[in-house]
Design an enzyme around this catalytic site. Structure first.
Site, PDB file in Angstrom:
ATOM      1  N   ASP A  18      62.376   3.321 -31.913  1.00  0.00           N
ATOM      2  CA  ASP A  18      61.092   3.851 -32.377  1.00  0.00           C
ATOM      3  C   ASP A  18      60.464   2.952 -33.435  1.00  0.00           C
ATOM      4  O   ASP A  18      59.234   2.862 -33.534  1.00  0.00           O
ATOM      5  CB  ASP A  18      61.275   5.266 -32.938  1.00  0.00           C
ATOM      6  CG  ASP A  18      61.431   6.313 -31.837  1.00  0.00           C
ATOM      7  OD1 ASP A  18      61.118   6.002 -30.670  1.00  0.00           O
ATOM      8  OD2 ASP A  18      61.863   7.442 -32.142  1.00  0.00           O
ATOM      9  N   LEU A  41      61.637  15.017 -42.339  1.00  0.00           N
ATOM     10  CA  LEU A  41      62.809  15.812 -41.990  1.00  0.00           C
ATOM     11  C   LEU A  41      63.929  15.601 -42.996  1.00  0.00           C
ATOM     12  O   LEU A  41      64.634  16.546 -43.371  1.00  0.00           O
ATOM     13  CB  LEU A  41      63.282  15.449 -40.579  1.00  0.00           C
ATOM     14  CG  LEU A  41      64.409  16.297 -40.001  1.00  0.00           C
ATOM     15  CD1 LEU A  41      64.025  17.765 -39.939  1.00  0.00           C
ATOM     16  CD2 LEU A  41      64.800  15.788 -38.615  1.00  0.00           C
TER      17      LEU A  41
END
Length: 275
Positions: A64, A183
């Site tokens: 990513d 997160l």
């Protein structure tokens, strides 16, 4: 058609895949640009990634992080991700399917029906200064975290006061970035289909719970002079820029979104890999 290819650096598997993809594209009359580091590895001519916004499609091969690097330089050009990483929220194509997936996008482009999804990005502004658009998050923080660090601030959403306290910093994350830094700071995960951004205070003394607001909302972080030596604004963990308080940092949706081509990734399968 002009296709740019960006590969994870120092990854022989990625470089070999670039070599085969470039041959397949050239055989079909497609002009190919390869990022300079990868081009050196496969002993061919390279192009600066900063010029890939001139391409019709960019292929990112890696994790990513490679996808975000490619998208930052593509600046609105559709990006197709080939996954050599572990999670794959953005890279939906397996290496063995890469050639077929890329050639399908080439055919779709030539037919005028390439399927492209958009994901919002964020920009921060301080006076006349503007950050690089962020696909994951904008953070406003002190030069250091923990005791004696952080910032004193107030946060407003579309002009309405939400919170005011001392914290290590304030993080504003997109749906894409909700599974990243947000997160790790105990913020909520947003499904890609949810049109929202997350406002998350980082280790606040007396802060509020993380808040999801409309993706078109304008968030203002006012860093006061009291107890704060400097405020640092960071886009996707890069290019930290320091300012002397008091300052107002406004965070809002960028004019140009991140554009994603190719098949969709399995969000919940990728989410399961975070455990």
């Amino acid at each position: 058609m002009d296709v740019g290819i960006v590969a994870q650096k120092e990854n022989p598997r990625a470089a070999a895949l670039v070599d085969s993809l470039a041959d397949a594209l050239t055989d079909r009359g497609v002009a190919v640009r390869i990022d300079e580091l990868t081009a050196d590895a496969i002993e061919t001519a390279g192009n600066p990634v900063s010029a890939f916004d001139e391409c019709d499609l960019v292929v990112a091969i890696g994790g990513d992080g490679t996808f975000l690097f490619a998208a930052r330089n593509a600046d609105g050009t559709p990006v197709l991700g080939v996954n050599l990483g572990e999670v794959g929220f953005l890279n939906a194509v397996a290496p063995e399917d890469a050639e077929d997936a890329v050639l399908e996008e080439v055919a779709a482009f030539r037919d005028g029906d390439m399927d492209v999804r958009e994901a919002p990005r964020l920009v921060a502004r301080v006076g006349e200064w503007c950050s690089t658009p962020a696909a994951n998050e904008i953070t406003v923080q002190g030069e250091r975290r923990g005791r004696g660090g952080g910032i004193d601030y107030e946060v407003r959403v579309d002009g309405a006061l939400y919170s005011g306290t001392h914290a290590d910093g304030v993080l504003v994350a997109t749906q894409t970035g909700s599974t990243a830094y947000n997160l790790s700071e105990d913020g909520p995960i947003l499904h890609p289909g949810v049109e929202a951004v997350v406002l998350n205070e980082m280790c606040a003394d007396e802060g509020m719970a993380p808040l999801a607001v409309d993706s078109d909302a304008e968030i203002t972080v006012t860093v006061t002079g009291a107890g704060t030596e400097s405020a640092v604004v960071i886009s996707d963990g890069r290019q930290p820029t320091a300012f002397e308080p008091p300052i107002d940092v406004t965070v809002s949706r960028a004019a140009v979104p991140m554009r994603i081509a190719g098949p969709r990734s399995d969000f919940f399968a990728a989410l399961g890999k975070l455990e």
